[in-house]
Design a protein around this motif. Structure first.
Motif, PDB file in Angstrom:
ATOM      1  N   TYR A 138      12.162   4.348  67.875  1.00  0.00           N
ATOM      2  CA  TYR A 138      11.823   3.023  67.360  1.00  0.00           C
ATOM      3  C   TYR A 138      12.805   2.582  66.272  1.00  0.00           C
ATOM      4  O   TYR A 138      13.208   1.417  66.215  1.00  0.00           O
ATOM      5  N   GLN A 141      15.869   1.152  67.669  1.00  0.00           N
ATOM      6  CA  GLN A 141      15.667  -0.248  68.039  1.00  0.00           C
ATOM      7  C   GLN A 141      15.709  -1.153  66.802  1.00  0.00           C
ATOM      8  O   GLN A 141      16.282  -2.245  66.834  1.00  0.00           O
ATOM      9  N   HIS A 145      18.385  -4.128  65.955  1.00  0.00           N
ATOM     10  CA  HIS A 145      17.865  -5.449  65.594  1.00  0.00           C
ATOM     11  C   HIS A 145      18.448  -5.917  64.264  1.00  0.00           C
ATOM     12  O   HIS A 145      18.873  -7.068  64.130  1.00  0.00           O
TER      13      HIS A 145
END
Length: 566
Positions: A138, A141, A145
């Motif tokens: 996560y 990610q 981002h």
């Protein structure tokens, strides 16, 4: 001639067989002992594994909650902090690689004291690694981002800078154009002829051209940066972190499989099955033995000769005390019971009846559906008086015909309850009523928890309806209204209602033998009063229609409902 060999042979055979029997008993005892010991040990191991399973589940829930809380604001962290956490997680996963095949039984060699601790530690480590892997995935990610957001933010800042530079250059260019526009007529004509310009005008014209080129270059750079920004991908909203529950389940799946396997082995072991059957059968066997010892006849004799006389000597139940001079008269039968009844309604009256009992109505009569009795929803529900048909006629000459719907066995009767009078009724017998339009029905509930009559007859609650009203009651083979002079006893199952001011009591049935054989009930109803009445069925189902199943199942249900006056 007697032989001395036969007794010797018999003795030898006897002792040899005895030895074999003793050996067989010892072997069977050894097997039984080992089997029982295995079950006991396995149950102990199963309890240990279940405790470990609970501890691991608690650890999982706690760590998962901490991780979800920690990652809730991950997108708000600086990129450098996210990079540091990603590096720490990567090092942790490299330092603690995934464990291969694991044999939980090998931990038994460490001793029972540390078995549960080591086993829980193993699966907690597996859960920790899986949670770290999910956090790393996560955060990667999140990093992508944030990088996308920061890159687009930097491009936006550069565009804003170039835009400011372009505005400044454009303003300088416009100022030079303004100087040219402010020149006199002769200077403007000289600006058009190269030989007549002079140094000042040549410099001014050169400055205008230079500012124009600077403005064009600044505009081109601004447009190029804007085009590059438009080509950059707009970062989408990052999906909030959610646990991969199946992956966590796979991490502890060996423990769950081990518990299921051991539980199945313990459950299916012959010793467990035999002991389980014995434990299930013991209460039933004890109950049957208790019933056999008490005996059906002994219990009936106790009820008849001990309890019944106590009840009959107790004071009767009286719901209302008679008040001389303040009553208009007791309830009375409007007409004899019959398979059908004709009712003529007054203009201010209305008929509320269950639809299946309504046989015929005048054409001009107004019929509507009334969901419940006005102001009495609970009474409507417990008595079945729901989805009623409300009938109103224009004149009292228009007849409404009602008919019993019990396959030819039931009959209907009309019982009028005058003002200032009341009738205790059984909700099961009520099929309709006639009352004033829009007037709420005065229906009361009376509990008699302190009466021994109520407890031993299971009649703890009574429904009382107060006049003026006409009740439509249905009974088996007819409904009879009698004066409550105390001179008659009737079966309790036949009682449909009685005046609220009469004294209601019970009397023991006689003789004893019919009650002992189950042909009669233990108690009969008795009603006493100066002006009161009671209503009962013409016939009763004394044989208990339905046989033993009805007496066992429906009889129990009817007894429970009777407690609440139903």
């Amino acid at each position: 001639m007697q032989s001395a060999i036969k007794p010797l042979i018999r003795t030898i055979v006897f002792y040899v067989l005895s030895v074999f029997m003793v050996a067989a008993v010892l072997v069977a005892g050894t097997f039984a002992y080992d089997a029982i010991r295995d079950v006991i040990v396995s149950r102990g191991d199963l309890e240990t594994l279940r405790r470990v399973q609970v501890d691991v589940a608690s650890y999982r829930e706690r760590q998962a909650g901490n991780l979800a809380e920690r990652l809730g604001g991950a997108t708000q962290q600086p990129l450098a902090a996210v990079d540091r956490r990603i590096g720490a997680l990567a090092r942790e996963l490299r330092t603690n690689p995934a464990q291969g095949d694991f044999d939980p039984y090998a931990l038994l060699r460490t001793g029972p004291a540390r078995y549960a601790e080591r086993l829980a530690s193993h699966y907690e480590t597996a859960l920790t690694r899986e949670l770290a892997a999910q956090e790393l995935a996560y955060l990667q990610q999140v990093r992508a981002h944030l990088v996308m957001i920061e890159g687009r933010a930097a491009a936006q800042r550069e565009l804003e800078r170039l835009h400011r530079v372009h505005i400044a250059i454009d303003q300088a260019y416009r100022q030079k154009q303004l100087q040219v526009a402010q020149l006199g007529y002769l200077d403007q004509r000289r600006m058009e002829i190269k030989l007549l310009r002079g140094p000042v005008l040549n410099q001014l014209l050169s400055d205008v051209a230079a500012r124009r080129m600077d403005e064009q270059r600044a505009a081109a750079a601004c447009n190029a940066q804007k085009a590059a920004l438009d080509r950059m991908e707009v970062p989408k909203q990052l999906v909030p972190f959610s646990l991969d529950a199946p992956a966590l389940d796979r991490a502890v799946q060996p423990l769950d499989a081990l518990v299921d396997e051991l539980e199945s082995a313990v459950t299916m072991h012959p010793v467990s099955r035999i002991s389980g059957l014995l434990l299930q059968a013991l209460p039933v066997a004890a109950g049957l033995l208790l019933i056999a010892l008490a005996g059906k006849f002994g219990l009936r004799a106790f009820l008849y000769f001990v309890l019944a006389p106590l009840v009959t000597r107790r004071p009767p139940v009286r719901l209302d005390s008679p008040v001389p001079g303040q009553r208009s008269g007791p309830p009375e039968a409007v007409s004899a019971s019959a398979a059908s009844q004709t009712i003529r309604l007054r203009p201010h009256e209305e008929l509320l009846v269950l639809p299946r009992y309504l046989q015929g109505t005048p054409v001009a009569a107004a019929k509507t559906t009334r969901w419940l009795l006005h102001g009495r929803p609970w009474t409507s529900l417990v008595s079945g008086m729901v989805l009623l048909t409300c009938v109103r006629t224009r004149t009292g000459e228009e007849p409404v015909v009602l008919s019993a719907g019990d396959g030819g066995v039931g009959e209907l009767a009309l019982v009028r309850v005058p003002p200032a009078s009341a009738l205790v009724f059984q909700p099961r017998a009520l099929v309709g009523l006639v009352c004033d339009q829009g007037a709420p029905l005065l229906v009361e509930q009376h509990w008699r928890l302190a009466s021994l009559h109520a407890w031993l007859t299971l009649q703890l609650r009574y429904f009382v309806i107060r006049g003026p009203v006409i009740l439509i009651l249905q009974g088996r083979r007819g409904v009879r209204v009698r004066q409550a002079d105390g001179g008659h006893l009737i079966r309790q199952t036949a009682t449909l209602g009685f005046s609220s001011d009469v004294a209601y009591s019970t009397r023991r049935s006689a003789p004893f033998l019919p009650y002992l054989q189950g042909q009669t009930d233990l108690f009969y109803d008795r009603f006493e009063g100066d002006h009161g009445i009671y209503v009962h069925d013409e016939t009763t189902d004394a044989t208990g229609k339905g046989g033993r199943v009805k007496r066992g199942l429906e009889g129990l249900t009817d007894g429970v409902l009777k407690v609440f006056g139903l």
